[in-house]
Design a protein around this motif. Structure first.
Motif, PDB file in Angstrom:
ATOM      1  N   GLN A 139       0.819  -1.204   0.000  1.00 48.56           N
ATOM      2  CA  GLN A 139       0.000   0.000   0.000  1.00 48.56           C
ATOM      3  C   GLN A 139       0.858   1.262   0.000  1.00 48.56           C
ATOM      4  OE1 GLN A 139      -2.789   0.323   3.246  1.00 48.56           O
ATOM      5  NE2 GLN A 139      -3.897   2.026   2.298  1.00 48.56           N
ATOM      6  N   THR A 140       1.912   1.273   0.811  1.00 43.84           N
ATOM      7  CA  THR A 140       2.801   2.436   0.849  1.00 43.84           C
ATOM      8  C   THR A 140       3.450   2.659  -0.508  1.00 43.84           C
ATOM      9  OG1 THR A 140       3.241   2.035   3.197  1.00 43.84           O
ATOM     10  CG2 THR A 140       4.787   3.470   2.021  1.00 43.84           C
ATOM     11  N   TYR A 141       3.907   1.587  -1.122  1.00 41.32           N
ATOM     12  CA  TYR A 141       4.526   1.663  -2.452  1.00 41.32           C
ATOM     13  C   TYR A 141       3.551   2.253  -3.466  1.00 41.32           C
ATOM     14  CZ  TYR A 141       6.458  -0.106  -6.872  1.00 41.32           C
ATOM     15  OH  TYR A 141       6.927  -0.218  -8.163  1.00 41.32           O
ATOM     16  N   ILE A 142       2.322   1.740  -3.488  1.00 43.91           N
ATOM     17  CA  ILE A 142       1.327   2.199  -4.454  1.00 43.91           C
ATOM     18  C   ILE A 142       0.926   3.653  -4.189  1.00 43.91           C
ATOM     19  CG2 ILE A 142      -1.062   1.871  -5.226  1.00 43.91           C
ATOM     20  CD1 ILE A 142      -0.624  -1.137  -4.865  1.00 43.91           C
ATOM     21  N   MET A 143       0.864   4.029  -2.928  1.00 42.96           N
ATOM     22  CA  MET A 143       0.480   5.400  -2.580  1.00 42.96           C
ATOM     23  C   MET A 143       1.519   6.410  -3.058  1.00 42.96           C
ATOM     24  SD  MET A 143      -2.464   5.455  -0.755  1.00 42.96           S
ATOM     25  CE  MET A 143      -2.438   6.809   0.403  1.00 42.96           C
ATOM     26  N   LEU A 144       2.794   6.069  -2.962  1.00 48.93           N
ATOM     27  CA  LEU A 144       3.864   7.022  -3.264  1.00 48.93           C
ATOM     28  C   LEU A 144       4.274   7.037  -4.739  1.00 48.93           C
ATOM     29  CD1 LEU A 144       6.115   6.406  -0.146  1.00 48.93           C
ATOM     30  CD2 LEU A 144       5.079   8.591  -0.756  1.00 48.93           C
TER      31      LEU A 144
ATOM     32  N   ALA B 259       0.888  11.547   0.585  1.00 45.22           N
ATOM     33  CA  ALA B 259       1.592  10.577  -0.256  1.00 45.22           C
ATOM     34  C   ALA B 259       1.899  11.172  -1.628  1.00 45.22           C
ATOM     35  CB  ALA B 259       0.765   9.301  -0.410  1.00 45.22           C
ATOM     36  N   ALA B 260       0.929  11.875  -2.211  1.00 51.18           N
ATOM     37  CA  ALA B 260       1.156  12.509  -3.513  1.00 51.18           C
ATOM     38  C   ALA B 260       2.231  13.588  -3.416  1.00 51.18           C
ATOM     39  CB  ALA B 260      -0.151  13.107  -4.034  1.00 51.18           C
TER      40      ALA B 260
ATOM     41  N   PRO C 238       6.692   7.805   9.819  1.00 46.58           N
ATOM     42  CA  PRO C 238       5.601   7.890  10.804  1.00 46.58           C
ATOM     43  C   PRO C 238       4.574   6.762  10.699  1.00 46.58           C
ATOM     44  CG  PRO C 238       6.029  10.043   9.838  1.00 46.58           C
ATOM     45  CD  PRO C 238       6.782   9.037   9.020  1.00 46.58           C
ATOM     46  N   LEU C 239       4.596   5.976   9.620  1.00 45.03           N
ATOM     47  CA  LEU C 239       3.682   4.839   9.515  1.00 45.03           C
ATOM     48  C   LEU C 239       4.057   3.728  10.488  1.00 45.03           C
ATOM     49  CD1 LEU C 239       3.454   4.567   5.607  1.00 45.03           C
ATOM     50  CD2 LEU C 239       1.854   5.738   7.138  1.00 45.03           C
ATOM     51  N   LYS C 240       5.319   3.747  10.932  1.00 44.44           N
ATOM     52  CA  LYS C 240       5.838   2.759  11.886  1.00 44.44           C
ATOM     53  C   LYS C 240       5.655   1.331  11.382  1.00 44.44           C
ATOM     54  CE  LYS C 240       5.435   5.667  16.014  1.00 44.44           C
ATOM     55  NZ  LYS C 240       4.960   5.756  17.422  1.00 44.44           N
ATOM     56  N   LEU C 241       6.049   1.104  10.126  1.00 41.29           N
ATOM     57  CA  LEU C 241       6.041  -0.248   9.586  1.00 41.29           C
ATOM     58  C   LEU C 241       7.086  -1.094  10.312  1.00 41.29           C
ATOM     59  CD1 LEU C 241       6.041   0.692   5.786  1.00 41.29           C
ATOM     60  CD2 LEU C 241       4.049   0.121   7.181  1.00 41.29           C
ATOM     61  N   ALA C 242       6.930  -2.397  10.267  1.00 34.61           N
ATOM     62  CA  ALA C 242       7.977  -3.279  10.781  1.00 34.61           C
ATOM     63  C   ALA C 242       9.262  -2.990  10.004  1.00 34.61           C
ATOM     64  CB  ALA C 242       7.561  -4.735  10.604  1.00 34.61           C
TER      65      ALA C 242
END
Length: 260
Positions: free
Chosen positions: A72-77, A138-139, A165-169
């Motif tokens: 999701q992070t990849y697709i958002m950015l 993200a944009a 800030p998403l605090k992913l693993a």
């Protein structure tokens, strides 16, 4: 004809630092690559020499982190980043690169100082929750990342401003940043060729450094895999601060010298 030994005395440390960064140890190390290599060749040629090396490192990183990443992070950015690359290509002859370094650097330093403040608040009993995915930021930061990556190899700090800030693993964060910049570097090949920054001589020189680049990338990944989250995230924020300050320093240097 390949460069002489003096070139490699400068190029080897530069590639080692960039390789460790590509393995997941933070964009601050990567930002040192072009300035160090510029001690032996022009900054434009340094950037051109590093791009094929970065792609070789990306291949290694993608294999090492193939099971990790936040889709999701990849697709958002990514959409914003592609726009940023296109804008960078269109304006590459008009926008001073050091002006961009100064702006991104200042934003990143403020971002890390804000993290230090929130960390202080959390130690006083105020819990800081992970940020949710947000299309607007993200944009914005994706565009900055793509633009900065194209014109100044400085896309890491904008990515970190959105993603940290998403605090992913830790492994998911690293897998995401690896996929993101591997995609950007592959896309950048097209405008770099169009602008004449990649020629056969540069490619041959870059190829001689591929084995070192791959070994350094694997070493960086080995270290990151053994970091606990409570070590990984403070380290990443520290690297972001160093990267931001390096960009500010480069930008201020141009302002003081009157070349901006």
């Amino acid at each position: 004809m390949l460069p002489d030994i003096d070139f490699y005395l400068v190029a080897i440390p530069a590639v080692l630092l960039v390789g460790l960064a590509k393995g997941g140890m933070g964009e601050a190390l990567s930002l040192m690559g072009v300035p160090i290599l510029s001690m032996a060749v022009s900054p434009v040629q340094a950037a051109a020499l590093l791009l094929p090396i970065l792609i070789a490192m990306d291949i290694v990183s993608l294999w090492i982190w193939r099971k990790h990443g936040d889709r999701q992070t990849y697709i958002m950015l990514l959409p914003g980043a592609l726009v940023g690359i296109a804008v960078g290509w269109a304006t590459s002859a008009y926008v001073p690169r050091d002006a961009l370094r100064l702006i991104i650097g200042l934003i990143t330093v403020v971002f890390v100082l804000r993290y230090v403040y929130t960390l202080w608040r959390s130690r006083n009993g105020i819990a800081i929750q992970p940020k949710p995915q947000r299309s607007g930021p993200a944009a914005l930061w994706g565009t900055f990342a793509g633009y900065g990556s194209f014109v100044a190899h400085a896309g890491g700090p904008p990515f970190q401003i959105y993603a940290l800030p998403l605090k992913l693993a830790p492994r998911e964060y690293t897998g995401t940043i690896v996929r993101f910049f591997a995609t950007l570097n592959a896309v950048k090949l097209i405008p770099y060729f169009a602008l004449g920054q990649l020629d056969l001589s540069n490619l041959k020189t870059s190829a001689t450094l591929f084995p070192l680049a791959m070994a350094a990338t694997a070493c960086g990944a080995w270290i990151v895999r053994r970091m606990k989250p409570q070590v990984f995230y403070p380290f990443m924020y520290m690297m972001a601060f160093v990267a931001g300050w390096k960009l500010v320093w480069d930008g201020l240097g141009s302002v003081m010298s009157g070349t901006l």
